[in-house]
Design a protein around this motif. Structure first.
Motif, PDB file in Angstrom:
ATOM      1  N   CYS A 123       0.872  -1.200   0.000  1.00  0.00           N
ATOM      2  CA  CYS A 123       0.000   0.000   0.000  1.00  0.00           C
ATOM      3  C   CYS A 123       0.895   1.232   0.000  1.00  0.00           C
ATOM      4  N   TRP A 124       0.693   2.101  -1.058  1.00  0.00           N
ATOM      5  CA  TRP A 124       1.435   3.376  -1.132  1.00  0.00           C
ATOM      6  C   TRP A 124       0.429   4.522  -0.945  1.00  0.00           C
ATOM      7  N   SER A 125       0.816   5.564  -0.186  1.00  0.00           N
ATOM      8  CA  SER A 125      -0.096   6.697   0.061  1.00  0.00           C
ATOM      9  C   SER A 125       0.669   8.003  -0.091  1.00  0.00           C
ATOM     10  N   PHE A 126       0.206   8.872  -1.060  1.00  0.00           N
ATOM     11  CA  PHE A 126       0.833  10.163  -1.357  1.00  0.00           C
ATOM     12  C   PHE A 126      -0.121  11.292  -0.908  1.00  0.00           C
ATOM     13  N   PRO A 127       0.377  12.264  -0.089  1.00  0.00           N
ATOM     14  CA  PRO A 127      -0.497  13.374   0.334  1.00  0.00           C
ATOM     15  C   PRO A 127      -0.792  14.333  -0.804  1.00  0.00           C
ATOM     16  N   LEU A 128      -2.006  14.896  -0.794  1.00  0.00           N
ATOM     17  CA  LEU A 128      -2.413  15.889  -1.790  1.00  0.00           C
ATOM     18  C   LEU A 128      -2.265  17.276  -1.163  1.00  0.00           C
ATOM     19  N   HIS A 129      -1.241  18.021  -1.607  1.00  0.00           N
ATOM     20  CA  HIS A 129      -0.960  19.338  -1.025  1.00  0.00           C
ATOM     21  C   HIS A 129      -1.584  20.430  -1.883  1.00  0.00           C
ATOM     22  N   SER A 130      -2.355  21.321  -1.249  1.00  0.00           N
ATOM     23  CA  SER A 130      -2.888  22.480  -1.961  1.00  0.00           C
ATOM     24  C   SER A 130      -1.778  23.490  -2.164  1.00  0.00           C
ATOM     25  N   PRO A 131      -1.952  24.482  -3.061  1.00  0.00           N
ATOM     26  CA  PRO A 131      -0.910  25.492  -3.254  1.00  0.00           C
ATOM     27  C   PRO A 131      -0.583  26.233  -1.956  1.00  0.00           C
ATOM     28  N   GLY A 132      -1.521  26.263  -1.047  1.00  0.00           N
ATOM     29  CA  GLY A 132      -1.251  26.936   0.219  1.00  0.00           C
ATOM     30  C   GLY A 132      -0.613  26.043   1.246  1.00  0.00           C
ATOM     31  N   GLY A 133      -0.378  24.760   0.936  1.00  0.00           N
ATOM     32  CA  GLY A 133       0.280  23.839   1.848  1.00  0.00           C
ATOM     33  C   GLY A 133      -0.666  22.980   2.649  1.00  0.00           C
ATOM     34  N   ARG A 134      -1.925  23.189   2.548  1.00  0.00           N
ATOM     35  CA  ARG A 134      -2.891  22.391   3.309  1.00  0.00           C
ATOM     36  C   ARG A 134      -3.039  21.028   2.677  1.00  0.00           C
ATOM     37  N   VAL A 135      -3.134  19.949   3.498  1.00  0.00           N
ATOM     38  CA  VAL A 135      -3.315  18.586   2.993  1.00  0.00           C
ATOM     39  C   VAL A 135      -4.786  18.392   2.689  1.00  0.00           C
ATOM     40  N   LEU A 136      -5.093  18.183   1.429  1.00  0.00           N
ATOM     41  CA  LEU A 136      -6.487  18.028   1.010  1.00  0.00           C
ATOM     42  C   LEU A 136      -6.931  16.574   1.075  1.00  0.00           C
ATOM     43  N   LEU A 167      -6.615  20.247  -9.108  1.00  0.00           N
ATOM     44  CA  LEU A 167      -8.021  20.062  -9.493  1.00  0.00           C
ATOM     45  C   LEU A 167      -8.955  20.051  -8.270  1.00  0.00           C
ATOM     46  N   THR A 168      -8.494  19.384  -7.235  1.00  0.00           N
ATOM     47  CA  THR A 168      -9.327  19.312  -6.009  1.00  0.00           C
ATOM     48  C   THR A 168      -9.495  20.691  -5.385  1.00  0.00           C
ATOM     49  N   GLU A 169      -8.402  21.479  -5.353  1.00  0.00           N
ATOM     50  CA  GLU A 169      -8.475  22.829  -4.786  1.00  0.00           C
ATOM     51  C   GLU A 169      -9.482  23.660  -5.556  1.00  0.00           C
ATOM     52  N   ARG A 170      -9.379  23.551  -6.928  1.00  0.00           N
ATOM     53  CA  ARG A 170     -10.341  24.303  -7.736  1.00  0.00           C
ATOM     54  C   ARG A 170     -11.767  23.826  -7.495  1.00  0.00           C
ATOM     55  N   HIS A 171     -11.889  22.491  -7.421  1.00  0.00           N
ATOM     56  CA  HIS A 171     -13.238  21.932  -7.190  1.00  0.00           C
ATOM     57  C   HIS A 171     -13.813  22.377  -5.829  1.00  0.00           C
ATOM     58  N   LEU A 172     -12.971  22.320  -4.821  1.00  0.00           N
ATOM     59  CA  LEU A 172     -13.452  22.737  -3.488  1.00  0.00           C
ATOM     60  C   LEU A 172     -13.828  24.218  -3.465  1.00  0.00           C
ATOM     61  N   GLU A 174     -14.815  25.963  -6.033  1.00  0.00           N
ATOM     62  CA  GLU A 174     -16.080  26.116  -6.769  1.00  0.00           C
ATOM     63  C   GLU A 174     -17.267  25.683  -5.902  1.00  0.00           C
ATOM     64  N   GLU A 175     -17.091  24.574  -5.193  1.00  0.00           N
ATOM     65  CA  GLU A 175     -18.176  24.124  -4.297  1.00  0.00           C
ATOM     66  C   GLU A 175     -18.482  25.165  -3.216  1.00  0.00           C
ATOM     67  N   GLU A 176     -17.386  25.717  -2.675  1.00  0.00           N
ATOM     68  CA  GLU A 176     -17.579  26.729  -1.615  1.00  0.00           C
ATOM     69  C   GLU A 176     -18.275  27.964  -2.158  1.00  0.00           C
ATOM     70  N   ASN A 177     -17.827  28.401  -3.352  1.00  0.00           N
ATOM     71  CA  ASN A 177     -18.479  29.570  -3.949  1.00  0.00           C
ATOM     72  C   ASN A 177     -19.937  29.288  -4.257  1.00  0.00           C
ATOM     73  N   GLU A 178     -20.155  28.079  -4.789  1.00  0.00           N
ATOM     74  CA  GLU A 178     -21.542  27.723  -5.103  1.00  0.00           C
ATOM     75  C   GLU A 178     -22.402  27.652  -3.839  1.00  0.00           C
ATOM     76  N   ALA A 179     -21.826  27.074  -2.768  1.00  0.00           N
ATOM     77  CA  ALA A 179     -22.570  27.001  -1.501  1.00  0.00           C
ATOM     78  C   ALA A 179     -22.837  28.405  -0.938  1.00  0.00           C
ATOM     79  N   ARG A 180     -21.758  29.256  -1.086  1.00  0.00           N
ATOM     80  CA  ARG A 180     -21.950  30.619  -0.595  1.00  0.00           C
ATOM     81  C   ARG A 180     -23.014  31.337  -1.412  1.00  0.00           C
ATOM     82  N   HIS A 181     -22.969  31.100  -2.728  1.00  0.00           N
ATOM     83  CA  HIS A 181     -23.965  31.744  -3.578  1.00  0.00           C
ATOM     84  C   HIS A 181     -25.368  31.237  -3.251  1.00  0.00           C
ATOM     85  N   GLU A 182     -25.464  29.933  -3.079  1.00  0.00           N
ATOM     86  CA  GLU A 182     -26.777  29.373  -2.733  1.00  0.00           C
ATOM     87  C   GLU A 182     -27.267  29.923  -1.388  1.00  0.00           C
ATOM     88  N   HIS A 183     -26.324  30.023  -0.435  1.00  0.00           N
ATOM     89  CA  HIS A 183     -26.717  30.572   0.877  1.00  0.00           C
ATOM     90  C   HIS A 183     -27.168  32.025   0.739  1.00  0.00           C
TER      91      HIS A 183
END
Length: 831
Positions: A123-136, A167-172, A174-183
């Protein structure tokens, strides 16, 4: 282990990126990337992408390639931590975690059965780092054989992991913006709905309120008017809004006034109110209005709002109330009573003029809740206040008597009454009360109670005084019955009876005398009287009483003659009563001084003793009827205590006055009589003391003169027999008749010399019988004697009119009667 030695497939990678650029769904892009990375490392390996939750404590399987469903279900959620599985540790540390053999890794012991069942060894596991350094999340690979990536492969996989992270950072995002817009859309919709609801609510309220509601802009134009205002104007909303008061149709003065008021509100930022009449579709009405500023965010006035209320009926009611109040005050001020009103809580809010005149205060100074503390007697304040508060609390009528301070400074008794006035619902809206001055009535009631008390004491004393002589009379009668043949005892007890009867006669005469005097039925025989002779004879009358008490009597008459105009007998009675009073209330061996002193047109007769004195509480009442000091052993003479009342009345009939002085019990007393001196008193005839009347014989002796035939008519059998025995003992022949109807026949037959007739008889009274007897020629010259219990002057006059020669009052003195009959027997032609 490298299935593709050539490394990254840039065509495949370009294809994945083109899919992402074209805006393919995030899940599709992830699957494409997983498929490409599997081709890069060998399709026999399985791949999965895990995304961390917001807290970073758990990983969720977001996309997978090659994972069997059961395996994917078992690993769909993984915890994050330093001791967890490879994915959990990679997400926690942010480092690549490679487990080359699952069977030899202690931390994966819980997962070995799952790995064995699916033939997973590495089992190999690679962390997904956002441009800001946060582990996604993590990019995980599962291999069927033990293995580990080379450094080159790690770099290539890391490149893929960075792409997934982007891609995940962009997706998140977009989801946040969409949630904020919906709210935001939901909040905006809710706000719009709430605003619409408030608009409908305010519009409904403002359109249905009876008040007029409106808004002015800064140019005095109406920007809002509710339905009632539009109705009063007779306009539609479109016709009215945007116009000022003058354009609406207000009179010039009215429009100018509101214009000035709007400018004042703008300048002061403070409300302004007023009252004004207006002619609208409702007719001429009176309105009360208020203008208030509407402030903007900068604190400046951006509009002026107003409300107007129709107060026509209230003004009419207030006017009617003022008229009613004025009528009420006019009526209450015209009433002789003191009138007051109070609020429902008991606070006094009105007194009429009569009250303020009574207490001597300016109007309005005796209202509220504490006025009574200053005006009521201190002893009455607490009880009156408590009773009033109890009535207020219970809503019950109030009635209380208390002492209210008069403007003269004294306190007068007041009867206060209060009634609650209630509304149609039964609530108390007012208290109405009156204060009535009952001072004289209260004093009269107290005086009457005191008089009744004195009367009761007098009656008890009278009963005692009357029983005293009855006891020896009864005993003497018993002895006489038992010893009729013992002359000494007969004589002794006859004298006892005579003395006690004389004493009872004195008591009865005193009662009759005081009754006649107090009722004004005594006619004084006024003539010039020598005062010295009066007091001398009075002293002689009381001398036996003085001697019995072993008192010393000193008489001080002076040298100058003293005369008054008066009834000699009554003045002797006055002086004798004062002397007798002094003798009774002075202990044995006392000193009594009787003095006469003229001066200032008056003569003063004073009786001073060193006796028991008079208590200060009794002194003002000592001359009143039924007032008497306490009986003591020193007063063995008894009496009814009527002497001083007689003194006061008789002296008053002479135009004089009486007074009593004493320093208190044991200090003696002085009684003074003042009478007007007679003009030219020196010329007044000197009246010498009349000789004392001879004492009546203990028992009548037989007359030496001619015996008389006597007819005695009395319905009282005992009285008739007793008197007949006395007359027969004097030698006269007596015929006794108890029925007056038989007297006429007997009289004509026997022709008596003397008729003794009782006045108070049934059927025929003594007066009628005397007239019938006198009408007979043979009986015309007989002597007629009236025998009665009444001895007033009017009774004697009635006897003379009926034809009686003599009038005797019961009980008859036997010696006096025998003497009178002897005198009649001496008259020629009588016998």
């Amino acid at each position: 282990m490298r299935p593709h030695q050539q490394g990254l497939d840039f065509d495949g990678l370009k294809n994945v990126l083109s899919i992402a650029v074209r805006g393919a769904p995030y899940e599709v892009t992830l699957h494409s990337m997983l498929d490409e990375v599997r081709r890069m490392i060998g399709e026999q390996a399985w791949a999965g992408i895990y995304l961390a939750d917001h807290a970073g404590t758990r990983l969720r399987l977001a996309a997978a390639s090659g994972l069997p469903p059961a395996f994917a279900e078992a690993l769909s959620l993984l915890p994050v931590g330093p001791s967890e599985a490879a994915c959990g540790r990679a997400a926690h540390s942010g480092q690549i975690v490679v487990v080359d053999d699952v069977l030899t890794e202690p931390l994966l012991a819980p997962y070995r059965p799952l790995a064995a069942s699916h033939n997973v060894r590495a089992c190999w596991s690679f962390p997904l780092h956002s441009p800001g350094g946060r582990v996604l999340g993590t990019l995980a690979f599962y291999h069927p054989a033990p293995s580990a990536p080379s450094e080159v492969l790690k770099g290539e996989i890391a490149y893929f992991a960075d792409l997934v992270a982007l891609l995940t950072e962009r997706h998140l995002r977009e989801e946040e913006n969409e949630a904020r817009h919906e709210h935001a859309q939901r909040e905006l919709a809710a706000l719009a709905a709430e605003s619409e609801r408030h608009r409908r609510l305010y519009e409904t309220v403002l359109s249905n309120t009876p008040d007029l509601v409106y808004v002015f802009d800064l140019e005095h134009r109406f920007t809002y008017a509710n339905a009632v205002l539009l109705q009063m104007w007779g306009m539609t909303r479109e016709e009215a809004l945007g116009k000022n008061c003058l354009e609406i149709g207000y009179p010039d003065w009215h429009a100018e006034m509101h214009g000035r008021e709007i400018e004042q509100v703008k300048a002061t930022k403070a409300p302004i109110r007023g009252e004004v009449p207006f002619n609208g579709t409702f007719g001429r009405r009176i309105y009360d209005y208020i203008f208030v500023p509407i402030l903007g965010p900068d604190g400046e006035v951006e509009a002026v709002a107003g409300t107007t209320r129709d107060v026509t009926e209230r003004k009419r009611f207030e006017e009617e109330l003022r008229d009613s109040e004025q009528r009420f005050r006019t009526i209450t001020n015209a009433m002789p009573q003191m009138v007051w009103t109070a609020l429902p809580d008991g606070a006094i809010d009105y007194h009429n003029e009569q009250f303020y005149r009574f207490v001597g205060l300016a109007p309005g100074m005796a209202e509220g809740t504490t006025w009574a503390e200053r005006l009521l007697h201190p002893d009455d304040q607490d009880s009156a206040h408590a009773a009033w508060m109890e009535s207020v609390a219970q809503g019950q009528p109030y009635e209380r008597t208390f002492r209210l301070r008069h403007h003269s400074g004294g306190y007068r008794w007041i009867l206060a009454r209060g009634l609650p006035l209630r509304s149609e619902t039964g609530e108390i809206v007012k208290w109405l009360g009156t204060d009535t001055d009952i001072h004289e009535k209260k004093l009269a009631e107290e005086a009457l109670q005191e008089a009744n008390h004195r009367k009761d004491e007098f009656l008890a004393m009278l009963a005692h005084e009357l029983r005293n002589p009855l006891a020896p009379i009864s005993a003497a009668a018993q002895v006489l019955r038992l010893a009729p043949n013992q002359p000494d005892k007969v004589r002794q007890y006859s004298e006892v009876i005579t003395r006690q009867v004389n004493h009872m006669t004195t008591l009865v005469n005193d009662l009759l005398d005081v009754s006649r005097v107090t009722r004004g039925m005594v006619q004084l025989e006024m003539a010039p009287v020598d005062v010295k002779a009066v007091v001398t004879q009075a002293a002689e009358q009381v001398h036996p009483l003085i001697d019995a008490g072993r008192h010393t009597l000193t008489v001080q008459l002076g040298a100058a003659p003293v005369g008054v105009l008066g009834d000699r007998a009554r003045l002797i009675q006055v002086t004798a009563n004062l002397l007798a009073n002094a003798a009774k209330y002075t202990p044995p061996g006392g000193c009594i001084v009787l003095s006469v002193a003229p001066g200032d047109g008056k003569v003063k007769i004073a009786v001073t003793d060193n006796g028991s004195g008079i208590d200060a509480a009794l002194l003002p009442q000592v001359f009143d009827l039924f007032v008497q000091g306490k009986r003591t052993p020193d007063r063995a003479q008894g009496g009814l205590g009527l002497g001083l009342a007689l003194v006061k009345n008789i002296v008053g009939m002479h135009g004089g006055k009486v007074a009593a002085q004493s320093e208190g019990p044991g200090c003696g007393s002085t009684f003074t009589v003042e009478l007007p001196l007679l003009v030219r008193a020196a010329a007044a005839p000197t009246a010498h003391a009349a000789p004392a009347a001879p004492a009546a014989p203990a028992a009548p002796a037989a007359s030496a003169h001619q015996h008389l035939r006597i007819l005695l008519v009395d319905d009282n059998v005992d009285a008739a027999q007793t008197l007949a025995a006395l007359l027969e003992g004097a030698g006269h022949a007596v015929h006794t008749i108890n029925d007056p109807r038989a007297a006429l026949a007997v009289a004509v037959t026997e022709a008596p010399d003397v008729f003794i007739l009782d006045i108070g008889m049934p059927d025929i009274d003594g007066h009628a019988l005397a007239r019938q007897l006198r009408a007979q020629p043979a009986l015309r010259d007989a002597t007629y004697v009236a025998l009665t219990g009444y001895g007033q002057a009017s009774d004697r006059a009635s006897s003379r009119e009926a034809g009686f020669d003599l009038h005797l009052v019961k009980p008859v003195d036997a010696g006096q009667l025998v003497a009178l009959l002897d005198e009649r027997a001496k008259v020629p032609g009588v016998a």
